[in-house]
Write an enzyme that holds these catalytic residues in place. Structure first.
Site, mmCIF file in Angstrom:
data_model
loop_
_atom_site.group_PDB
_atom_site.id
_atom_site.type_symbol
_atom_site.label_atom_id
_atom_site.label_comp_id
_atom_site.label_asym_id
_atom_site.label_seq_id
_atom_site.Cartn_x
_atom_site.Cartn_y
_atom_site.Cartn_z
ATOM 1 N N SER A 79 -4.319 -5.960 -1.721
ATOM 2 C CA SER A 79 -3.708 -6.453 -0.462
ATOM 3 C C SER A 79 -4.582 -6.285 0.690
ATOM 4 O O SER A 79 -5.461 -5.447 0.794
ATOM 5 C CB SER A 79 -2.388 -5.577 -0.241
ATOM 6 O OG SER A 79 -1.988 -5.647 0.971
ATOM 7 N N SER A 80 -4.432 -7.000 1.732
ATOM 8 C CA SER A 80 -5.246 -7.063 2.862
ATOM 9 C C SER A 80 -5.312 -5.674 3.615
ATOM 10 O O SER A 80 -5.987 -5.328 4.353
ATOM 11 C CB SER A 80 -5.007 -8.265 3.875
ATOM 12 O OG SER A 80 -3.699 -8.296 4.238
ATOM 13 N N CYS A 81 -3.967 -4.833 3.297
ATOM 14 C CA CYS A 81 -4.026 -3.645 4.088
ATOM 15 C C CYS A 81 -4.809 -2.603 3.723
ATOM 16 O O CYS A 81 -5.101 -1.414 4.252
ATOM 17 C CB CYS A 81 -2.464 -3.176 4.100
ATOM 18 S SG CYS A 81 -2.137 -2.549 2.368
ATOM 19 N N TYR A 85 0.487 2.914 0.651
ATOM 20 C CA TYR A 85 0.222 1.699 -0.090
ATOM 21 C C TYR A 85 -1.110 1.332 -0.258
ATOM 22 O O TYR A 85 -1.457 0.836 -1.121
ATOM 23 C CB TYR A 85 1.266 0.668 0.441
ATOM 24 C CG TYR A 85 1.322 -0.561 -0.076
ATOM 25 C CD1 TYR A 85 0.522 -1.619 0.720
ATOM 26 C CD2 TYR A 85 1.883 -1.094 -1.289
ATOM 27 C CE1 TYR A 85 0.501 -3.116 0.083
ATOM 28 C CE2 TYR A 85 1.736 -2.589 -1.739
ATOM 29 C CZ TYR A 85 1.031 -3.384 -1.137
ATOM 30 O OH TYR A 85 1.115 -4.663 -1.428
ATOM 31 N N LYS A 87 -3.697 0.575 -3.435
ATOM 32 C CA LYS A 87 -4.294 -0.429 -3.832
ATOM 33 C C LYS A 87 -5.636 -0.400 -3.862
ATOM 34 O O LYS A 87 -6.385 -0.913 -4.449
ATOM 35 C CB LYS A 87 -3.953 -1.568 -2.797
ATOM 36 C CG LYS A 87 -2.535 -2.003 -2.807
ATOM 37 C CD LYS A 87 -2.063 -2.675 -4.302
ATOM 38 C CE LYS A 87 -0.803 -3.742 -4.114
ATOM 39 N NZ LYS A 87 -0.811 -4.174 -5.146
ATOM 40 N N HIS A 136 9.216 -8.799 4.472
ATOM 41 C CA HIS A 136 8.113 -8.847 5.383
ATOM 42 C C HIS A 136 8.397 -9.881 6.319
ATOM 43 O O HIS A 136 9.685 -10.276 6.215
ATOM 44 C CB HIS A 136 6.930 -9.545 4.463
ATOM 45 C CG HIS A 136 6.303 -8.859 3.463
ATOM 46 N ND1 HIS A 136 6.359 -8.721 2.093
ATOM 47 C CD2 HIS A 136 5.431 -7.752 3.732
ATOM 48 C CE1 HIS A 136 5.668 -7.849 1.601
ATOM 49 N NE2 HIS A 136 5.009 -7.191 2.547
#
Ligand code: NDP
Ligand code: F7E
Length: 319
Positions: A103-105, A132, A136, A179
Site C-alpha cells: 500500500s502507498s501508506c 497497517y 505492509k 475508504h
C-alpha cells in the site's frame, strides 16, 4: 499456470480473477471461511496439497482511516500473519512466483511528493495507519529477503506492488470503516434520496489523494507478475523490490466530494468536520518506473466513479 489468488472475493482479488478468466491459467481460490490465512497450520496444509505455480496475495485486513485508527491491533496482527503464512508456506511448497500487494501508506507522512520507491523507511509514518503500514513494509521485506537468500538456489522470484488508494466495483461501502470514495458515494446517495440540505465530509477536505480504478490495479498486477525477471530486477534496484502503481494525479478530498455529489445528483451544501482526522496530507505516487516499463492507468476518475456508483446501486437493489 495454476495461480492461487488469495483474497479472490475482495475488491482487488475479484478484479484480478476477472482478468485471469480471460487467460488459460487455472485459478485456485479459497474463501476466508474455507481457509483462514492467519492460521499457519491450515495454510501449510493447503499449500502442500495444492502446490500452485504462482500466488497473488490480495488478501488482507483492509479499511479506511477510521477503521485503521479503531482496530490497530487487528490491522497489524492479521496482516503480519497473513503475509508470513502465505509467503513462507508458498516457499515451503516450492512456489517460485508470488506477487504481494502492499500500500502507498508505507511511505513517510512527509515524504517528498510524488513519492518514489526509494522513499521507503526514510521517515516517520502517518500515525492513523502506522500499524497497517508496518505490516505492509514487513510484507515487502519478506519478499525481498526470500529473493536475496533463495533466488539462486531455489529460483525464488517474489515481487511487490504498492497500490495508491483504490476504488471500484466490489468496494467496501461501510459508512464508518470504508475508504473515502465508497463512503462518500453512499453518503451522497442517501442524502440525495432524502433531499437533505447538506452532507458532512470528515476532516478539513484539504488532504490530497490519488485514486486508481481496481480494474487498472488488476491489470498492473498481472503486468508486473508477467515481467521478465531481468526487467523486474533492473527496475527495482538497489534491492527496492517493490513497484508503485497509480495514476500520477491527485485531488483534494473536497474536489472528490464535489465530483461524487455531481455524479449522484446531490445539489446541497458540502460541510467539513475538522474534528475527524485528515490523515496524511498528501500521498501521490511516483509511477515513472512502472510507466517506463510500459504500463499506464487507463480509467479516468469521473468515469470510474460513475461505474462504481452504478455497481453500488445494483448491489443495493440485489440486497
Ligand atoms: N482498497 C484500497 O484502497 C487499497 C488496497 N490495498 C491492498 O490491496 C489488497 C486488496 O484490498 P481490497 O481488495 O481493497 O480489500 P478487501 O477487503 O475488498 O478484500 C480483502 C480480502 O481478503 C480476505 N481476507 C481478509 N482476512 C483474511 C483471512 N484472515 N483469511 C482469509 N482471507 C482473508 C477478505 O475476505 P473476507 O471479506 O471474507 O474476510 C477479502 O476477500 C490488500 O492487500 C490491500 O492492503 C492497497 C492500497 C489501497
Ligand atoms: C489506501 C489507504 O487508505 C487509508 O488511508 P487514507 O487514504 O487516509 O484513508 P481514507 O480513504 O479513509 O481517507 C482519506 C481522506 O478522506 C477523508 N474523508 C472525508 N470523509 C470521509 C469518509 O466519510 N470516510 C473516510 N474513510 N474518509 C473520509 C479522510 O478524513 C482522509 O483525509 C489507510 O487506512 C490505508 O489503509 C491505506 O492504505
Amino acid at each position: 499456470m495454476r495461480i492461487y489468488v488469495a483474497g479472490h472475493r475482495g475488491m482487488v482479488g475479484s478484479a484480478i480473477v476477472r482478468q485471469l478468466n480471460k487467460t488459460d491459467h487455472q485459478i485456485i481460490t479459497r474463501t476466508h471461511a474455507e481457509l483462514d490465512l492467519t492460521n499457519q497450520a491450515a495454510v501449510h496444509e493447503f499449500m502442500q496439497a495444492e502446490r500452485p505455480d504462482a500466488v497473488i496475495l490480495a488478501a488482507a485486513r483492509v479499511g479506511g482511516i477510521k477503521a485503521n485508527n479503531t482496530f490497530p491491533a487487528e490491522f497489524i496482527y492479521d496482516n503480519l500473519m497473513i503475509e508470513a503464512n502465505v509467503i513462507h508456506q508458498a516457499f515451503a511448497a516450492g512456489v517460485k512466483k508470488l506477487l504481494f500487494l502492499g500500500s502507498s501508506c508505507i511511505y513517510p507522512r512527509n515524504a517528498a511528493q510524488p513519492m518514489a520507491e526509494d522513499a521507503l523507511l526514510t521517515g516517520t509514518l502517518e500515525p492513523t495507519n502506522e500499524p497497517y503500514a508496518i505490516a505492509k513494509i514487513a510484507g515487502i521485506k519478506l519478499c525481498e529477503s526470500y529473493n536475496r537468500q533463495y533466488a539462486d538456489t531455489h529460483g525464488i522470484d517474489y515481487r511487490s506492488v504498492m497500490p495508491t488508494n483504490l476504488y471500484g466495483p466490489g468496494d467496501n461501502f461501510h459508512p464508518e470503516h470504508s475508504h473515502v470514495l465508497p463512503a462518500l458515494i453512499r453518503r451522497f446517495h442517501e442524502a440525495a434520496a432524502a433531499n437533505a440540505p447538506s452532507v458532512t465530509i470528515w476532516g478539513t477536505g484539504q488532504p490530497r489523494r490519488e485514486f486508481l480504478h481496481v480494474d487498472d490495479m488488476a491489470a498492473a498486477s498481472l503486468f508486473v507478475l508477467n515481467l521478465p525477471r531481468d526487467v523486474y530486477i533492473a527496475n527495482t534496484q538497489p534491492m527496492l523490490s517493490h513497484i508503485n502503481v497509480g495514476t500520477g494525479q491527485d485531488l483534494t478530498i473536497r474536489e472528490l466530494a464535489e465530483i461524487i455529489a455531481e455524479t449522484v445528483g446531490f445539489s446541497g451544501e458540502i460541510l467539513t468536520d475538522p474534528a475527524q482526522p485528515d490523515g496524511t496530507p498528501r500521498k501521490l505516487l511516483n509511477v515513472s518506473r512502472l510507466n517506463a516499463m510500459g504500463w499506464h492507468a487507463r480509467i479516468g476518475l469521473r468515469k470510474g466513479i460513475e461505474e462504481t456508483y452504478r455497481a453500488f446501486k445494483e448491489a443495493a437493489v440485489a440486497g
